[in-house]
Design an enzyme around this catalytic site. Structure first.
Site, short mmCIF file in Angstrom:
data_model
loop_
_atom_site.label_atom_id
_atom_site.label_comp_id
_atom_site.label_asym_id
_atom_site.label_seq_id
_atom_site.Cartn_x
_atom_site.Cartn_y
_atom_site.Cartn_z
N HIS B 404 2.39 20.55 42.47
CA HIS B 404 2.45 19.09 42.49
C HIS B 404 1.65 18.51 43.66
O HIS B 404 1.36 17.32 43.69
CB HIS B 404 3.91 18.63 42.57
CG HIS B 404 4.17 17.36 41.83
ND1 HIS B 404 3.32 16.28 41.90
CD2 HIS B 404 5.17 16.99 40.98
CE1 HIS B 404 3.81 15.28 41.15
NE2 HIS B 404 4.93 15.71 40.57
N ASP B 408 -0.45 16.27 39.32
CA ASP B 408 0.73 15.47 39.00
C ASP B 408 1.25 15.85 37.61
O ASP B 408 0.60 16.59 36.88
CB ASP B 408 0.36 13.98 39.02
CG ASP B 408 0.10 13.51 40.46
OD1 ASP B 408 0.62 14.17 41.39
OD2 ASP B 408 -0.64 12.54 40.62
#
Lengths: 442, 430
Positions: B404, B408
């Site tokens: 992450h 995303d």
């Protein structure tokens, strides 16, 4: 409200009840026959009384070998029965005293489970926090036509015979059959033992079974293997291809747990014809319902039952405890005796445990030669290949029953050959053969 | 101080039974003493007042030494005072045991029995444990020198009863278990033998030091989870076309085509998808993101020596047949331990297939410094709407773990969506 109601006052039940009583618990034990159970009344104790007589008879007959001239020895059956009754009586009173002294209420009657904490004794309803089922076992009755003949005895009724039958047929070459064969052959019966299997499995060790078979045959017993009994007709037995006539037929085909008419289904206790399923802490599947001894079908030995009962009581009253069978010895009181403890070779092979074995003849112990003129036997030791820890001991020869406990201690404490070397056995004792066998395994 | 035994040279003063200033009568017990064998009372030899005590509890005093003065109040007792306070105590300081019983201690530590005395550490590290004579004797006779023991005697002196408490209450070891502990086995949990004796079966096998490839895997996995922000997305794709193609390849008659399996097909789809969603074909090194155009795709391979990840270089340029052949060659080399170092480094993306083992979904761990890893799951039947009807359709599970820090959720999900399309339309993909 009782803390514990024990059903059955055999060696599993009465010892457990006394143990709980001594812990200060409110305990009752329900027995429908006599306290002491099969062991004391129709099992271990009476049969050993019989076997003492036959061994003594053997010694009297061989007295000349010991330097004693004696007139011909005769078995006095009524006197033996009286002695048996006396010993059973003494021990039964001892159990009653033990229960009494431990504050256990002894109730005569037939107990059935009404719920997981209610026991119904012939209509009287008792509430309890725990129930210990110790109903033991009874002789198995194989599905053989004619097994209900009046000539057929079981191990209980055989102990009531007031005379020595001329011809006795014994069905089953397990330890019960062989012990009776040993007694009656010495007493003068013409004994035939009919075993369905190809060999006796009583000893748990192939070499010892063979030696025992030979010894039993030498004592005059006609021991037949692969001889399944097909039919009994009065005093005639049809086994395999042969036909045999006997005055009495002793059914010694084993024992089955007493699970009937106890209300087990009502409460949902998990059991089948092999017994009530228990954990190694004595628990059944129903909380508050425990079981010990032959009724669990686990070990069918009086001393195992006692330990199982005490384990159950300890657990029910908050002391964690677990049964271990590895160090529980088993004995066959034939002439010669067989005693064993721990793993057998077969078990070790099945488990893939590497081991070394060694044997020592009983004759290495001077005392054996002194005590048992003309006798023979040996001790087999099985030790772990890596550490030399004692895994199993199997012995045949008179006196084995008295020293097997030493081997049990070694197994319980995981002694190694090197440790056993440091133990000093009194000299002269037959147990020296045990040490010799183990030391030879090093 | 009396001489309670022919060989007794000194006694331990356990305590006073009368206080200074008390009136005592001849024969009354005024002090309690202890030899290495037994405890005794010292009786007042005369009537009088206990004027002074010359020693305190816990001191070792040579026999025939005055330990107190009894007389009339005001009487001078200076000449009764012993010449010098004996320093005999030194002789009984238990030297740090030279041959402690490590096995016993291991046992004592392995379980937590109610042995309060053993739980409390000696008050001060430097202060040596002082054993009473009887305790010393007990320790020597039993070869028992616990490292931690708090004395209940005067001034923390360890009494025989303190040692007995630990010795008899702590779980014992069978002789075999003791030997095995000495050989490196560890005691775990409660003993299962008589009186909770620790038996060989209660021991754990000696620990194995991680070495070689296992240590590399351990380090990389630890680093991966510690240095990235991993999340996993699960999805699944209709595998009907995939299975049909596989069936056709198998029936093709060409050994090269027949050997192409589901994993190869999914790998091909993954390569294709990476060309379409290149964000995932990247490495994150020291805060710098390296996006790669060339796809060096790695695949996790279970070998007897542990997990290895062979790399198929420039997979974007390979046809399905070429890709499959390369995967099979590398797999064989991996299983035989014959991979070249070059074949295991420089990967830009990894595929891990646990589907053949029946895993329905899992969270693959990123092989750093890569930023994503694809897990391939088992093919399972799922109900699917077909017009008005519901049919059971084969679906292949896909589990994608992304970092992450750089990927995303939406790009990760987009990758999976594309991959799903590529799997469902496998004929076009290849």
């Amino acid at each position: 409200m009782h803390d514990l109601i024990v059903i059955g006052a055999g060696p599993g039940g009465y010892e457990a009840a006394a143990h709980a009583g001594q812990m200060g618990k409110r305990v009752a034990v329900v027995e429908k026959r006599r306290v002491g159970g099969a062991c004391l009344n129709v099992g271990c104790i009476p049969t050993k009384t019989f076997l003492k007589a036959s061994k003594l008879l053997f010694e009297c007959r061989n007295a000349a070998k010991y330097g004693i001239r004696a007139s011909e020895a005769q078995l006095d059956m009524p006197a033996l029965l009286a002695r048996k009754a006396r010993i059973v009586g003494t021990l039964t009173r001892g159990v009653e005293t033990l229960l009494n002294r431990s504050g256990v209420e002894a109730i005569a009657g037939h107990a059935r489970l009404a719920s997981r904490n209610t026991v119904n004794v012939d209509g009287r309803v008792l509430e309890t926090k725990n129930i210990l089922i110790a109903t033991g076992s009874r002789p198995a009755v194989p599905p053989v036509p004619g097994i209900d003949s009046s000539r057929v005895l079981d191990s209980s009724s055989a102990l009531e015979l007031d005379h020595v039958p001329e011809r006795l047929a014994i069905i089953g070459a397990g330890y019960i059959g062989l012990e009776f064969a040993s007694f009656f052959a010495e007493a003068g019966s013409k004994v035939t033992v009919l075993e369905m299997l190809e060999e006796t499995t009583a000893a748990g060790d192939a070499e010892i079974s063979k030696r025992l078979t030979d010894a039993i045959r030498r004592s005059g017993v006609d021991l037949r293997f692969s001889a399944a009994v097909r039919r009994i007709d009065g005093n005639k037995i049809y086994a395999g291809d042969s036909e045999l006539t006997a005055d009495y037929i002793l059914n010694a085909t084993g024992r089955v747990p007493v699970v009937e008419d106890l209300g087990l289904d009502k409460v949902g206790v998990d059991y089948d014809r092999k017994g009530i399923r228990t954990s190694d802490r004595g628990k059944t599947n129903i909380p508050g319902v425990w079981a010990c001894g032959d009724v669990t079908g686990r070990k069918l030995l009086a001393h195992a039952a006692t330990r199982e009962g005490i384990v159950a009581v300890n657990n029910m009253f908050g002391q964690p405890d677990r049964i271990r069978y590895r160090g529980i010895p088993a004995v066959i009181y034939t002439h010669p005796e067989v005693a064993s403890v721990g793993y057998s070779e077969m078990e070790l092979e099945a488990l893939g445990i590497e081991y070394r074995k060694s044997t020592a003849p009983m004759g290495v112990a001077g005392r054996f030669l002194i005590e048992h003129e003309g006798g023979s036997g040996f001790v087999k030791a099985l030790v772990g290949a890596r550490y030399g820890n004692v895994l199993g001991v199997h012995a045949i020869g008179d006196g084995a029953s008295e020293f097997i406990m030493a081997a049990a201690f070694m197994i319980e404490t995981e002694m190694r050959v090197s440790d056993v070397r440091e133990l000093v056995f009194p000299h002269p004792t037959i147990g020296e053969a045990l040490k010799e066998a183990i030391v030879r395994a090093g | 101080m009396p001489k309670p035994g022919i060989t007794v040279e000194e006694c331990l003063l356990v305590g006073w039974k009368a206080a200074k200033g008390d009136r005592v009568t001849a024969g009354q017990a005024v002090a309690e003493i202890e030899t290495d064998k037994a405890g005794f009372d010292v009786e007042a030899p005369v009537d009088g007042v206990l004027l002074e005590t010359f020693f305190g509890p816990g001191e070792l005093i040579p026999v025939f030494t005055n330990i107190a003065a009894i007389g009339q109040p005001g009487e001078n007792y200076d000449d009764l005072r012993p010449a010098a306070t004996p320093q005999a105590a030194e002789s009984v300081r238990a030297a740090t045991p030279t041959a402690p019983a490590p096995a016993r201690e291991a046992a004592a530590q392995a379980t937590a029995p109610p042995a309060p005395a053993a739980e409390i550490a000696a008050p001060a590290q430097a202060a040596p444990v002082v054993l009473s004579p009887r305790a010393r004797r007990f320790a020597q006779e039993h070869g028992f020198f616990p490292a931690r023991v708090s004395g209940s005697g005067p001034q923390g002196r360890v009494l025989e009863s303190d040692l007995e408490e630990i010795y008899y209450r702590s779980p014992r070891l069978s002789l075999l278990a003791q030997a095995m502990i000495d050989a490196g086995h560890a005691a775990r949990g409660e003993g299962s033998g008589a009186g909770r004796m620790i038996l060989s079966s209660d021991l754990a096998t000696p620990p194995v030091r991680l070495a070689g490839i296992r240590e590399t895997i351990a380090r990389r996995m630890r680093e991966s989870l510690a240095k990235s922000a991993q999340y996993t997305l699960h999805s699944s794709a209709d595998a009907t076309a995939l299975l049909n193609l596989r069936k056709r390849l198998k029936a093709s008659g060409s050994p090269a085509l027949a050997s192409i399996n589901i994993n190869d097909l999914v790998m091909r789809c993954a390569v294709k998808t990476l060309t379409e969603v290149p964000e995932l074909n990247a490495e994150l090194i020291d805060g710098q993101l390296y996006r790669h155009e060339r796809i060096h795709i790695g695949f996790a391979c279970d070998t007897p020596r542990g997990l290895v990840v062979p790399i198929v270089r420039d997979s974007q340029d390979l046809s399905l047949e070429e890709l499959a052949a390369r995967i099979h060659l590398l797999t064989d080399q991996a299983l035989n331990g014959a991979l070249e170092p070059d074949d295991m480094t420089g990967g830009t993306f990894t595929v891990s297939n646990l589907g053949s083992l029946g895993i329905e979904s899992f969270t693959p761990v990123i092989n750093p410094p890569q930023v994503a890893v694809l897990g391939v799951d088992a093919i399972q039947l799922k109900p699917a709407r077909r017009g008005d009807a519901v049919e059971f359709v084969d679906y292949i599970g896909l589990s994608l773990t992304c970092d992450h820090q750089v990927i995303d959720g939406a790009p990760g999900a987009r990758f999976l969506k594309k991959l799903r399309e590529n799997v469902e339309n496998i004929e076009c993909t290849i």
